[in-house]
Design a protein around this motif. Structure first.
Motif, PDB file in Angstrom:
ATOM      1  N   ARG A   8       0.835  -1.201   0.000  1.00  0.00           N
ATOM      2  CA  ARG A   8       0.000   0.000   0.000  1.00  0.00           C
ATOM      3  C   ARG A   8       0.872   1.254   0.000  1.00  0.00           C
ATOM      4  O   ARG A   8       2.083   1.192   0.238  1.00  0.00           O
ATOM      5  N   CYS A   9       0.203   2.389  -0.228  1.00  0.00           N
ATOM      6  CA  CYS A   9       0.886   3.683  -0.158  1.00  0.00           C
ATOM      7  C   CYS A   9       0.958   4.157   1.294  1.00  0.00           C
ATOM      8  O   CYS A   9       0.457   3.501   2.201  1.00  0.00           O
ATOM      9  N   ILE A  10       1.552   5.315   1.492  1.00  0.00           N
ATOM     10  CA  ILE A  10       1.715   5.849   2.850  1.00  0.00           C
ATOM     11  C   ILE A  10       0.364   6.031   3.541  1.00  0.00           C
ATOM     12  O   ILE A  10       0.181   5.623   4.698  1.00  0.00           O
ATOM     13  N   CYS A  11      -0.596   6.665   2.836  1.00  0.00           N
ATOM     14  CA  CYS A  11      -1.882   6.982   3.488  1.00  0.00           C
ATOM     15  C   CYS A  11      -2.823   5.791   3.510  1.00  0.00           C
ATOM     16  O   CYS A  11      -3.812   5.795   4.243  1.00  0.00           O
ATOM     17  N   GLY A  12      -2.553   4.765   2.679  1.00  0.00           N
ATOM     18  CA  GLY A  12      -3.382   3.563   2.696  1.00  0.00           C
ATOM     19  C   GLY A  12      -4.530   3.585   1.707  1.00  0.00           C
ATOM     20  O   GLY A  12      -5.272   2.614   1.592  1.00  0.00           O
ATOM     21  N   ASP A  13      -4.700   4.684   0.956  1.00  0.00           N
ATOM     22  CA  ASP A  13      -5.794   4.749  -0.015  1.00  0.00           C
ATOM     23  C   ASP A  13      -5.557   3.783  -1.172  1.00  0.00           C
ATOM     24  O   ASP A  13      -6.486   3.156  -1.671  1.00  0.00           O
ATOM     25  N   VAL A  14      -4.308   3.674  -1.615  1.00  0.00           N
ATOM     26  CA  VAL A  14      -3.971   2.747  -2.696  1.00  0.00           C
ATOM     27  C   VAL A  14      -3.415   1.461  -2.077  1.00  0.00           C
ATOM     28  O   VAL A  14      -2.488   1.508  -1.259  1.00  0.00           O
ATOM     29  N   PHE A  75       1.035   6.641  -8.999  1.00  0.00           N
ATOM     30  CA  PHE A  75       1.225   7.088  -7.618  1.00  0.00           C
ATOM     31  C   PHE A  75      -0.123   7.364  -6.971  1.00  0.00           C
ATOM     32  O   PHE A  75      -1.144   7.508  -7.651  1.00  0.00           O
ATOM     33  N   CYS A  76      -0.131   7.461  -5.670  1.00  0.00           N
ATOM     34  CA  CYS A  76      -1.373   7.732  -4.939  1.00  0.00           C
ATOM     35  C   CYS A  76      -1.776   9.194  -5.141  1.00  0.00           C
ATOM     36  O   CYS A  76      -0.974  10.100  -4.921  1.00  0.00           O
ATOM     37  N   GLY A  77      -3.045   9.409  -5.540  1.00  0.00           N
ATOM     38  CA  GLY A  77      -3.539  10.759  -5.758  1.00  0.00           C
ATOM     39  C   GLY A  77      -3.696  11.557  -4.479  1.00  0.00           C
ATOM     40  O   GLY A  77      -3.847  12.777  -4.513  1.00  0.00           O
ATOM     41  N   LYS A  78      -3.646  10.876  -3.351  1.00  0.00           N
ATOM     42  CA  LYS A  78      -3.839  11.568  -2.075  1.00  0.00           C
ATOM     43  C   LYS A  78      -2.497  11.904  -1.413  1.00  0.00           C
ATOM     44  O   LYS A  78      -2.227  13.052  -1.083  1.00  0.00           O
ATOM     45  N   CYS A  79      -1.639  10.902  -1.242  1.00  0.00           N
ATOM     46  CA  CYS A  79      -0.372  11.136  -0.527  1.00  0.00           C
ATOM     47  C   CYS A  79       0.823  11.252  -1.473  1.00  0.00           C
ATOM     48  O   CYS A  79       1.916  11.615  -1.049  1.00  0.00           O
ATOM     49  N   GLY A  80       0.629  10.933  -2.771  1.00  0.00           N
ATOM     50  CA  GLY A  80       1.701  11.109  -3.745  1.00  0.00           C
ATOM     51  C   GLY A  80       2.738  10.006  -3.775  1.00  0.00           C
ATOM     52  O   GLY A  80       3.705  10.082  -4.536  1.00  0.00           O
TER      53      GLY A  80
HETATM   54 ZN   LIG Z   1      -1.741   7.370  -0.419  1.00  0.00          ZN
END
Ligand SMILES: [Zn+2]
Ligand SMILES: [Zn+2]
Length: 132
Positions: A8-14, A75-80
């Motif tokens: 997952r990405c840093i924020c967890g959205d992806v 890349f994640c649209g929220k945390c990049g």
């Molecule tokens: Zn993210």
């Protein structure tokens, strides 16, 4: 079926799940990977797109590799957080940045690529096989 690899990405959205073992794993020292990661290289594992599921708000940026191939950085649209890359050179696979894994210790680097772009301060295990 339980995925073999997940991350997952840093924020967890992806998030993503891979249902097969990586086809191969690389450490890439190309200039794009340096810019994408902000470091000297990007460790990546390459999996079949058809056996991989990605969820969340994935954004993409299209670019051209030093060799002239079309490359997409996702890349994640929220945390990049950069998650994976695809290339027109190998359309059926995705190359995931290894440290996005839930368990990054599962990553096993096999070959160093684009070492001609290496930075003098970027230490790489001298035992790692060189592709070029
Ligand atoms: Zn993210
Ligand atoms: Zn690269």
């Amino acid at each position: 079926m339980k995925p073999i690899l997940s991350g997952r990405c840093i924020c967890g959205d992806v998030t993503y799940q891979c249902e097969s073992e990586p086809k191969f794993s690389i450490v890439c020292q190309c200039r794009q990977c340096q810019r994408i990661t902000g470091t000297g290289h990007s460790p990546q594992f390459v999996v079949e797109s058809g056996k991989t599921t990605v969820s969340g708000n994935v954004q993409t940026y299209a670019m051209t590799s030093d060799q002239g191939n079309d490359v997409i950085s996702a890349f994640c649209g929220k945390c990049g957080n950069p998650i994976y890359k695809t290339t027109s050179m190998m359309p059926d696979v995705m190359a995931f940045h290894a440290a996005t894994l839930d368990d990054p210790s599962l990553f096993k680097p096999e070959v160093l690529v684009h070492s001609n772009s290496a930075q003098p301060w970027d230490y790489i295990d001298p035992e790692l096989k060189r592709a070029e």
